[in-house]
Enzyme design. Structure first.
Site, PDB file in Angstrom:
ATOM      1  N   MET A  12       0.887  -1.156   0.070  1.00 42.25           N
ATOM      2  CA  MET A  12      -0.098   0.010   0.216  1.00 42.25           C
ATOM      3  C   MET A  12       0.920   1.255  -0.198  1.00 42.25           C
ATOM      4  O   MET A  12       1.938   1.381   1.029  1.00 42.25           O
ATOM      5  CB  MET A  12      -1.016  -0.016   1.137  1.00 42.25           C
ATOM      6  N   GLY A  39       3.529  -1.306  -4.912  1.00 45.27           N
ATOM      7  CA  GLY A  39       4.243  -2.533  -4.993  1.00 45.27           C
ATOM      8  C   GLY A  39       4.779  -3.106  -6.102  1.00 45.27           C
ATOM      9  O   GLY A  39       3.914  -2.817  -7.086  1.00 45.27           O
ATOM     10  N   LYS A  40       6.110  -3.308  -6.575  1.00 44.77           N
ATOM     11  CA  LYS A  40       6.546  -3.401  -7.823  1.00 44.77           C
ATOM     12  C   LYS A  40       5.813  -4.562  -8.438  1.00 44.77           C
ATOM     13  O   LYS A  40       5.316  -4.504  -9.699  1.00 44.77           O
ATOM     14  CB  LYS A  40       8.230  -3.593  -7.966  1.00 44.77           C
ATOM     15  N   GLY A  41       5.548  -5.764  -7.827  1.00 44.40           N
ATOM     16  CA  GLY A  41       5.180  -6.958  -8.096  1.00 44.40           C
ATOM     17  C   GLY A  41       3.507  -6.418  -8.646  1.00 44.40           C
ATOM     18  O   GLY A  41       3.022  -6.789  -9.824  1.00 44.40           O
ATOM     19  N   ASN A  43       2.208  -3.565  -9.108  1.00 42.83           N
ATOM     20  CA  ASN A  43       2.085  -2.419 -10.374  1.00 42.83           C
ATOM     21  C   ASN A  43       2.333  -3.098 -11.563  1.00 42.83           C
ATOM     22  O   ASN A  43       1.747  -2.840 -12.508  1.00 42.83           O
ATOM     23  CB  ASN A  43       3.217  -1.392  -9.904  1.00 42.83           C
ATOM     24  N   GLU A 139      12.176  -6.535  -4.670  1.00 42.63           N
ATOM     25  CA  GLU A 139      11.313  -6.196  -3.379  1.00 42.63           C
ATOM     26  C   GLU A 139      11.124  -7.463  -2.501  1.00 42.63           C
ATOM     27  O   GLU A 139      10.365  -7.324  -1.543  1.00 42.63           O
ATOM     28  CB  GLU A 139      10.316  -5.371  -3.598  1.00 42.63           C
ATOM     29  N   ALA A 216      12.922  10.512 -19.138  1.00 39.62           N
ATOM     30  CA  ALA A 216      12.484  11.081 -20.302  1.00 39.62           C
ATOM     31  C   ALA A 216      13.029  10.809 -21.969  1.00 39.62           C
ATOM     32  O   ALA A 216      12.585  11.320 -22.971  1.00 39.62           O
ATOM     33  CB  ALA A 216      12.302  12.834 -20.070  1.00 39.62           C
ATOM     34  N   ASP A 241       3.466  12.754 -11.890  1.00 36.31           N
ATOM     35  CA  ASP A 241       4.159  11.892 -10.829  1.00 36.31           C
ATOM     36  C   ASP A 241       4.927  10.712 -11.386  1.00 36.31           C
ATOM     37  O   ASP A 241       4.234  10.013 -12.214  1.00 36.31           O
ATOM     38  CB  ASP A 241       2.987  11.386  -9.964  1.00 36.31           C
ATOM     39  N   ASP A 247       7.486   0.211 -13.358  1.00 36.88           N
ATOM     40  CA  ASP A 247       6.776  -0.632 -13.319  1.00 36.88           C
ATOM     41  C   ASP A 247       5.776  -0.680 -14.616  1.00 36.88           C
ATOM     42  O   ASP A 247       5.566  -1.948 -15.159  1.00 36.88           O
ATOM     43  CB  ASP A 247       5.924  -0.756 -12.040  1.00 36.88           C
TER      44      ASP A 247
END
Length: 300
Positions: A12, A39-41, A43, A139, A216, A241, A247
């Site tokens: 979270m 969370g990278k997974g 996401n 992670e 970019a 953002d 991810d």
């Protein structure tokens, strides 16, 4: 429909927007606070699912309120959660994120993610064996990352390793990776090299194909059998953002890989560019029709 399995973290995200990053010992008034699934997974799973892939996630959640919310949200995205454990004696993972000027600072508490074991990956062998690609990040425990690489190799399924947060990795592990997807700092760390070294030289040194993200600027990529890296320019957007852009890139790369690496990298760059135009990691991830529209405008 592409079949993707993601092995990784579920968090979270506790996101604060601020006018700038506070200095050491400084108290600064924020502008907005939200809780956002991350969370990278998770996401990367959501990014792939929104692009039309059939996605299964291998991960761990605590038996807490955040775990309930995260589980429900992933189900709404259509992600298969047969291999996501709920752990009664652990909290769910969290990430405290400060966003300022389109950049971010992140502090992660792994919690349940640290309890994702190799045995759980082995239990997902059926799903992994049917997959077109597997995504894994760092992670989660390194032993679980290694188990994923070895299982993918054994089953003949290409594994994309996103080495974040980065740590030095054995060459034997990297040789089992179909694509390594770091930024420049992560690539230097993985190879235990000088962080100021030329990234082209680092890409040549890696014992596996590399897709290097450059924000970019876009991405550089070197496939098997090619000595020189190719460049895919980024897409000009107004950044709000950048959380989750990497991810998003990885999820898209896995989905589009069947079209060949150059096409996959181009579409992944477009998908990641769209993701930074909205707040939140998963909140900014686009649908397939949005990516196609951006690519269509660029082609026109």
């Amino acid at each position: 429909m592409r079949r993707i399995v993601v092995v990784g973290s579920i968090n979270m995200d506790l996101v604060t927007q601020a006018p700038r990053f506070p200095g050491p010992g400084e108290t600064l008034l924020g502008e907005r606070f939200v809780t956002v699934p991350g969370g990278k997974g998770a996401n990367q799973a959501v990014a792939a699912a929104r692009l039309g892939a059939e996605v299964a996630l291998v991960g761990a959640l605590g038996a807490d309120a955040f775990g309930d919310q995260l589980h429900a949200g992933l189900l709404r995205e259509g992600i298969v959660l047969d291999h996501v454990q709920r752990l009664a004696d652990s909290a769910s993972g969290t990430a405290s994120i400060t966003v300022a000027g389109g950049e971010n600072q992140i502090l992660v508490v792994p919690a349940a993610n640290a309890l994702l074991r190799p045995a759980q990956v082995e239990r997902a062998a059926g799903a992994i064996g049917r997959a077109d690609a597997v995504l894994v990040q760092m992670e989660i425990p390194l032993e679980t990352v290694e188990a994923t690489l070895r299982l993918g190799q054994r089953l003949g399924v290409p594994v994309i390793l996103n080495p974040a947060p980065a740590r030095p990795l054995p060459a034997d592990w990297l040789r089992q990776v179909r694509y390594l997807t770091p930024n420049q700092h992560e690539l230097a760390t993985v190879l235990d090299a000088d962080p100021d070294a030329d990234f082209h030289a680092l890409m040549q040194r890696a014992p596996c194909p590399v897709v290097l993200t450059r924000g970019a600027e876009g991405a550089w990529y070197r496939d098997q059998g090619h000595d020189r890296a190719s460049h895919q320019a980024g897409f000009a957007v107004e950044a709000v953002d950048s959380t989750g852009a990497g991810d998003t890139f990885n999820g898209a790369l896995a989905v589009f890989l069947g079209e060949g690496l150059p096409h996959a990298v181009r579409k992944a760059c477009a998908t990641a560019a769209l993701s930074v135009t909205r707040l939140g990691a998963q909140g900014g991830m686009p649908r397939l029709h949005e990516v196609e529209a951006l690519l269509g405008r660029q082609a026109g």
